[in-house]
Design a protein around this motif. Structure first.
Motif, PDB file in Angstrom:
ATOM      1  N   ALA A   1       0.821  -1.211   0.000  1.00 51.92           N
ATOM      2  CA  ALA A   1       0.000   0.000   0.000  1.00 51.92           C
ATOM      3  C   ALA A   1       0.858   1.266   0.000  1.00 51.92           C
ATOM      4  CB  ALA A   1      -0.924   0.000   1.218  1.00 51.92           C
ATOM      5  N   PHE A   2       1.829   1.318   0.882  1.00 53.02           N
ATOM      6  CA  PHE A   2       2.623   2.530   1.031  1.00 53.02           C
ATOM      7  C   PHE A   2       3.748   2.559   0.000  1.00 53.02           C
ATOM      8  CE2 PHE A   2       5.860   4.852   3.848  1.00 53.02           C
ATOM      9  CZ  PHE A   2       5.444   6.080   3.401  1.00 53.02           C
ATOM     10  N   GLY A   3       4.404   1.440  -0.158  1.00 53.51           N
ATOM     11  CA  GLY A   3       5.570   1.394  -1.032  1.00 53.51           C
ATOM     12  C   GLY A   3       5.215   1.454  -2.507  1.00 53.51           C
ATOM     13  N   ILE A   4       4.189   0.717  -2.902  1.00 52.52           N
ATOM     14  CA  ILE A   4       3.871   0.659  -4.328  1.00 52.52           C
ATOM     15  C   ILE A   4       2.761   1.635  -4.693  1.00 52.52           C
ATOM     16  CG2 ILE A   4       3.098  -0.838  -6.198  1.00 52.52           C
ATOM     17  CD1 ILE A   4       4.380  -3.170  -4.730  1.00 52.52           C
ATOM     18  N   LEU A   5       1.686   1.657  -3.893  1.00 52.19           N
ATOM     19  CA  LEU A   5       0.531   2.467  -4.277  1.00 52.19           C
ATOM     20  C   LEU A   5       0.588   3.883  -3.733  1.00 52.19           C
ATOM     21  CD1 LEU A   5      -2.264  -0.132  -3.553  1.00 52.19           C
ATOM     22  CD2 LEU A   5      -1.009   0.236  -5.657  1.00 52.19           C
ATOM     23  N   ASP A   6       1.542   4.145  -2.806  1.00 53.73           N
ATOM     24  CA  ASP A   6       1.659   5.478  -2.230  1.00 53.73           C
ATOM     25  C   ASP A   6       0.435   5.842  -1.385  1.00 53.73           C
ATOM     26  OD1 ASP A   6       3.611   7.220  -1.947  1.00 53.73           O
ATOM     27  OD2 ASP A   6       3.204   8.437  -3.715  1.00 53.73           O
ATOM     28  N   ILE A   7      -0.203   4.851  -0.811  1.00 48.06           N
ATOM     29  CA  ILE A   7      -1.330   5.109   0.099  1.00 48.06           C
ATOM     30  C   ILE A   7      -0.824   4.861   1.518  1.00 48.06           C
ATOM     31  CG2 ILE A   7      -3.637   4.400   0.800  1.00 48.06           C
ATOM     32  CD1 ILE A   7      -4.025   3.353  -2.052  1.00 48.06           C
ATOM     33  N   VAL A   8      -0.803   5.905   2.322  1.00 50.87           N
ATOM     34  CA  VAL A   8      -0.240   5.755   3.660  1.00 50.87           C
ATOM     35  C   VAL A   8      -1.297   5.159   4.574  1.00 50.87           C
ATOM     36  CG1 VAL A   8       1.062   6.874   5.464  1.00 50.87           C
ATOM     37  CG2 VAL A   8       1.095   7.807   3.187  1.00 50.87           C
ATOM     38  N   ASN A   9      -1.419   3.853   4.501  1.00 50.15           N
ATOM     39  CA  ASN A   9      -2.476   3.178   5.237  1.00 50.15           C
ATOM     40  C   ASN A   9      -2.027   2.884   6.662  1.00 50.15           C
ATOM     41  OD1 ASN A   9      -4.506   1.597   6.165  1.00 50.15           O
ATOM     42  ND2 ASN A   9      -3.993  -0.173   4.917  1.00 50.15           N
ATOM     43  N   ILE A  10      -2.123   3.891   7.546  1.00 55.67           N
ATOM     44  CA  ILE A  10      -1.716   3.628   8.923  1.00 55.67           C
ATOM     45  C   ILE A  10      -2.756   2.804   9.666  1.00 55.67           C
ATOM     46  CG2 ILE A  10      -0.128   5.541   9.353  1.00 55.67           C
ATOM     47  CD1 ILE A  10      -2.469   7.049  10.432  1.00 55.67           C
TER      48      ILE A  10
ATOM     49  N   ASP B   1      -6.415  -0.651 -16.546  1.00 54.67           N
ATOM     50  CA  ASP B   1      -6.986   0.516 -15.887  1.00 54.67           C
ATOM     51  C   ASP B   1      -6.287   0.723 -14.542  1.00 54.67           C
ATOM     52  OD1 ASP B   1      -8.494   2.393 -14.656  1.00 54.67           O
ATOM     53  OD2 ASP B   1     -10.294   1.161 -14.469  1.00 54.67           O
ATOM     54  N   PRO B   2      -5.562   1.847 -14.362  1.00 51.37           N
ATOM     55  CA  PRO B   2      -4.806   2.033 -13.121  1.00 51.37           C
ATOM     56  C   PRO B   2      -5.674   1.943 -11.870  1.00 51.37           C
ATOM     57  CG  PRO B   2      -4.279   3.762 -14.691  1.00 51.37           C
ATOM     58  CD  PRO B   2      -5.384   2.963 -15.293  1.00 51.37           C
ATOM     59  N   VAL B   3      -6.891   2.494 -11.942  1.00 48.77           N
ATOM     60  CA  VAL B   3      -7.739   2.462 -10.756  1.00 48.77           C
ATOM     61  C   VAL B   3      -8.094   1.026 -10.387  1.00 48.77           C
ATOM     62  CG1 VAL B   3      -9.915   3.230  -9.774  1.00 48.77           C
ATOM     63  CG2 VAL B   3      -8.649   4.736 -11.272  1.00 48.77           C
ATOM     64  N   ARG B   4      -8.398   0.228 -11.416  1.00 47.42           N
ATOM     65  CA  ARG B   4      -8.736  -1.176 -11.159  1.00 47.42           C
ATOM     66  C   ARG B   4      -7.523  -1.908 -10.576  1.00 47.42           C
ATOM     67  NH1 ARG B   4      -7.914  -4.949 -14.709  1.00 47.42           N
ATOM     68  NH2 ARG B   4      -8.494  -7.026 -14.058  1.00 47.42           N
ATOM     69  N   ILE B   5      -6.355  -1.656 -11.158  1.00 45.60           N
ATOM     70  CA  ILE B   5      -5.139  -2.318 -10.679  1.00 45.60           C
ATOM     71  C   ILE B   5      -4.864  -1.938  -9.231  1.00 45.60           C
ATOM     72  CG2 ILE B   5      -2.627  -2.417 -10.969  1.00 45.60           C
ATOM     73  CD1 ILE B   5      -4.115  -3.893 -13.120  1.00 45.60           C
ATOM     74  N   LYS B   6      -5.032  -0.651  -8.924  1.00 42.97           N
ATOM     75  CA  LYS B   6      -4.784  -0.215  -7.553  1.00 42.97           C
ATOM     76  C   LYS B   6      -5.791  -0.825  -6.597  1.00 42.97           C
ATOM     77  CE  LYS B   6      -2.485   4.222  -7.796  1.00 42.97           C
ATOM     78  NZ  LYS B   6      -2.642   5.641  -7.502  1.00 42.97           N
ATOM     79  N   ARG B   7      -7.052  -0.968  -7.085  1.00 41.48           N
ATOM     80  CA  ARG B   7      -8.070  -1.558  -6.227  1.00 41.48           C
ATOM     81  C   ARG B   7      -7.687  -2.992  -5.894  1.00 41.48           C
ATOM     82  NH1 ARG B   7     -12.707  -0.190  -8.964  1.00 41.48           N
ATOM     83  NH2 ARG B   7     -12.614  -2.106 -10.160  1.00 41.48           N
ATOM     84  N   ILE B   8      -7.251  -3.728  -6.919  1.00 39.94           N
ATOM     85  CA  ILE B   8      -6.831  -5.111  -6.682  1.00 39.94           C
ATOM     86  C   ILE B   8      -5.664  -5.147  -5.695  1.00 39.94           C
ATOM     87  CG2 ILE B   8      -5.752  -7.120  -7.757  1.00 39.94           C
ATOM     88  CD1 ILE B   8      -7.298  -6.396 -10.309  1.00 39.94           C
ATOM     89  N   ALA B   9      -4.687  -4.267  -5.932  1.00 40.58           N
ATOM     90  CA  ALA B   9      -3.497  -4.278  -5.083  1.00 40.58           C
ATOM     91  C   ALA B   9      -3.849  -3.945  -3.640  1.00 40.58           C
ATOM     92  CB  ALA B   9      -2.469  -3.281  -5.608  1.00 40.58           C
ATOM     93  N   PHE B  10      -4.731  -2.950  -3.470  1.00 37.74           N
ATOM     94  CA  PHE B  10      -5.091  -2.579  -2.101  1.00 37.74           C
ATOM     95  C   PHE B  10      -5.892  -3.696  -1.443  1.00 37.74           C
ATOM     96  CE2 PHE B  10      -7.033  -0.069   1.311  1.00 37.74           C
ATOM     97  CZ  PHE B  10      -5.893   0.528   1.797  1.00 37.74           C
ATOM     98  N   GLY B  11      -6.736  -4.359  -2.226  1.00 37.87           N
ATOM     99  CA  GLY B  11      -7.459  -5.520  -1.708  1.00 37.87           C
ATOM    100  C   GLY B  11      -6.499  -6.583  -1.209  1.00 37.87           C
ATOM    101  N   ILE B  12      -5.482  -6.866  -2.020  1.00 33.77           N
ATOM    102  CA  ILE B  12      -4.489  -7.864  -1.610  1.00 33.77           C
ATOM    103  C   ILE B  12      -3.779  -7.418  -0.342  1.00 33.77           C
ATOM    104  CG2 ILE B  12      -2.289  -8.937  -2.253  1.00 33.77           C
ATOM    105  CD1 ILE B  12      -3.259  -8.847  -5.150  1.00 33.77           C
ATOM    106  N   SER B  13      -3.444  -6.120  -0.308  1.00 30.72           N
ATOM    107  CA  SER B  13      -2.709  -5.626   0.850  1.00 30.72           C
ATOM    108  C   SER B  13      -3.516  -5.799   2.131  1.00 30.72           C
ATOM    109  CB  SER B  13      -2.315  -4.168   0.608  1.00 30.72           C
ATOM    110  OG  SER B  13      -2.774  -3.332   1.624  1.00 30.72           O
ATOM    111  N   ILE B  14      -4.842  -5.537   2.064  1.00 32.58           N
ATOM    112  CA  ILE B  14      -5.663  -5.729   3.258  1.00 32.58           C
ATOM    113  C   ILE B  14      -5.849  -7.226   3.541  1.00 32.58           C
ATOM    114  CG2 ILE B  14      -7.935  -5.311   4.299  1.00 32.58           C
ATOM    115  CD1 ILE B  14      -6.252  -2.834   4.163  1.00 32.58           C
TER     116      ILE B  14
END
Lengths: 319, 289
Positions: B30-39, B188-201
């Motif tokens: 999330a933080f390293g690849i997607l740049d979402i600071v998921n604290i 689609d970047p948004v779709r890819i990010k959604r998948i990645a964030f799903g995996i991260s959670i």
């Protein structure tokens, strides 16, 4: 309004609040009011860095606790009157703010936020292992019952916190309208562009962290006398960190009014909810309000009412 | 310092590090690849622990199996959170402030909800291997540490394979670097990010199951992990899974030595000290890009 007029106006309001509380003649109002005012200071302090510069501080509890533990330390080492302690606490936590800022502010914004989270745990571990200030067992701070000229001790503490709140608001408002404030705003809007146009961003950010940290420490200084018994878990409690963020976010971060509104609303709401429901539920409420406001009303309550307010003011006093 | 104390502290640290890697891998993505600071990630880890606890207490399911069963739920949760995050913050432009406050609020809500639902008592799970120990002459390997560590390594290996061998995985790695190029590859970047964030959670579900095998859990335990996971993530270099593993092992060993030779009450400060030092001296991490 010049800054001293503002200060006078604030003091007048504060005096009115104090005498109104005295008139109600119930110590509970002083107890509850103290907590609300403490949040006014914390929220205003947070906003100097968070709202004006755009750097999120998650470690408000740490700065607050540094202030509180400065008091505990001096209570044992060298008893001083509270106003002196407030000053010392401000210096101690201001220095900590400066140090943290110096270590992390050269990096991307998110790192600073993470470092402040880290700071809270480092300091808590230090305090837990430091027996002189009570360690993990905590420390008792015995307070006198009466204070000359003012009356009961709670009233005295309330008065100090009232003065701090007025001071914090005056500082925040003065910054907002000064060169410093415009510098902060450039950092918030586009740090790279600010840097490129010659704004000394690192220096400004360090000023903001120091100032904000110092104010938080000052808010914490009277706390041991208020609560009578201080332990690390309560001084470093997450509620302070959450409230310090939630109040400006809900009130609005761009001006000094926002944190004030947020702190008064949320602080009072929590006092009421703690008495009537339970303290866990009121914390949940704060969390939900924070998330809700951040998503739905990113500019807070001030942002919601500003369109109407601004139009009226423009008509009243042309620029 | 005797030899067997040293060896055991080292081994215990590496086992701990293996587990830390599982907690951190979600942040790494999330933080390293997607740049979402998921604290809020540690909050989800604790949520995973409680789900494992409930399944274990009610149906007697092994915590690790419970973690695997919770994976799809957590994946959907992650995807949903990303959707909210995208519409409320990312689409409106770069505004880190509110995004951070959003996740901070989520962390807080998770914690308080768990306190309201379960109270602040420590909860633990039962499984046959939890109080067994493998003794190899000098070294003691408690299974409650070894099992999470091995499964964590397995999870990391699978994720690394996924990220480097499949199209979607590579797209996830690419999304941080060049979104336009990604569009040109018909992703689609948004779709890819959604998948990645799903995996991260989703990794938090497993990490939570590991956590409750290792130690009893109460709602506020997650806070201790915030500093740890970010320390590891920064130490290892953002967005690199091998770096995450190395950082986690390093932190595990240092913490284990501190606990063995100075006392466990100092252990939490180690990770944070390490984090502050890394940020100050080598912000790109050990294996930084």
């Amino acid at each position: 309004m010049r800054w001293w007029t503002f200060l006078l106006a604030c003091s007048a309001v504060a005096a009115a609040v104090f005498f109104a509380a005295c008139w109600l003649a119930n110590d509970y109002y002083f107890f509850a009011g103290y907590t609300v005012l403490q949040f006014v200071v914390l929220a205003t302090a947070w906003n100097i860095l968070g709202g004006y510069c755009g750097y999120v501080n998650f470690g408000s509890a740490a700065f607050f606790a540094v202030g509180a533990y400065t008091t505990v330390f001096f209570h044992k080492a060298l008893p001083l009157p509270i106003p002196a302690l407030v000053l010392l606490a401000g210096i101690a936590s201001g220095l900590i703010g400066l140090g943290t800022g110096y270590l992390t502010l050269r990096l991307r914004g998110a790192f600073f936020s993470i470092a402040t989270l880290a700071l809270a745990v480092v300091l808590q571990t230090l305090v837990v292992n430091w027996n002189y200030v009570g360690g993990s067992r905590g420390a008792y701070v015995v307070r006198p019952n009466e204070v000359a000229l003012i009356g009961s001790y709670v009233q005295y503490l309330f008065l100090i916190m009232l003065a701090l709140a007025v001071g914090a608001l005056a500082v925040a408002r003065a910054i907002e309208r000064s060169r410093l404030g415009f510098g902060f705003a450039t950092i918030r809007d586009d740090e790279l562009a600010a840097e490129a146009s010659g704004v000394p961003t690192l220096k400004l950010k360090l000023i903001a962290t120091t100032l904000s940290g110092a104010l938080m420490g000052m808010a914490g200084a009277p706390f041991p006398y208020y609560i009578g018994y201080l332990e690390p878990a309560s001084a470093f409690g997450l509620p302070y960190a959450v409230n310090a963020i939630a109040m400006p976010m809900i009130g609005g971060t761009t001006s000094w009014v926002g944190p004030l509104i947020g702190a008064l609303l949320l602080g009072t709401l929590q006092q009421v909810a703690t008495v009537t429901i339970s303290s866990a539920v009121n914390l949940l409420l704060v969390g939900l309000l924070l998330v809700g406001f951040v998503i739905v009303a990113p500019k807070g309550i001030v942002g919601l009412v500003q369109p109407y307010w601004g139009r009226k003011r423009k008509r009243a006093e042309p620029p | 310092m005797t030899a067997d104390l040293f060896v055991n502290a080292l081994v215990a640290g590496m086992l701990l590090g293996g587990f830390y890697a599982a907690v951190t891998v979600g942040i790494s993505i999330a933080f390293g690849i997607l740049d979402i600071v998921n604290i809020a990630h540690p909050g989800f880890v604790i949520l995973g622990s409680y789900i494992a606890y409930m399944m274990n207490a009610r149906f007697g399911i092994d915590p690790i199996v419970a973690g695997i069963l919770a994976l799809p739920v957590f994946y959907l949760l992650g995807a949903a959170i990303y959707q909210i995050y995208y519409h409320s913050f990312e689409k409106r432009g770069p505004e880190a402030l509110r995004g951070l406050a959003f996740f901070f609020g989520l962390l807080f809500i998770t914690e308080v909800t768990l306190i309201l639902a379960f109270g602040v008592d420590y909860r633990y799970v039962q499984a046959a291997y939890i109080d067994r120990t493998v003794n190899l002459r000098l070294v003691h390997l408690p299974l409650r540490m070894l099992v999470p560590c091995l499964f964590s390594l397995l999870m990391l290996a699978l994720l690394q394979l996924y990220l480097t061998r499949t199209f979607t995985g590579r797209a996830i790695m690419a999304v941080a670097q060049d979104q336009l190029a990604l569009r040109l590859m018909a992703a689609d970047p948004v779709r890819i990010k959604r998948i990645a964030f799903g995996i991260s959670i989703a990794t938090a579900a497993m990490a939570g199951a590991f956590l409750i095998i290792i130690q009893p859990v109460e709602p506020s335990v997650g806070r201790e992990y915030i500093g740890r996971v970010f320390a590891i993530c920064v130490l290892g270099g953002l967005g690199s899974l091998p770096g995450t593993l190395i950082g986690a092992m390093l932190l595990g060993v240092v913490e284990s030595f501190t606990a063995t030779f100075y006392g466990p009450s100092w252990a939490p400060a180690v990770s944070f000290g390490l984090l502050l030092a890394t940020l100050a001296f080598r912000p790109a991490g050990l294996l930084g890009r």
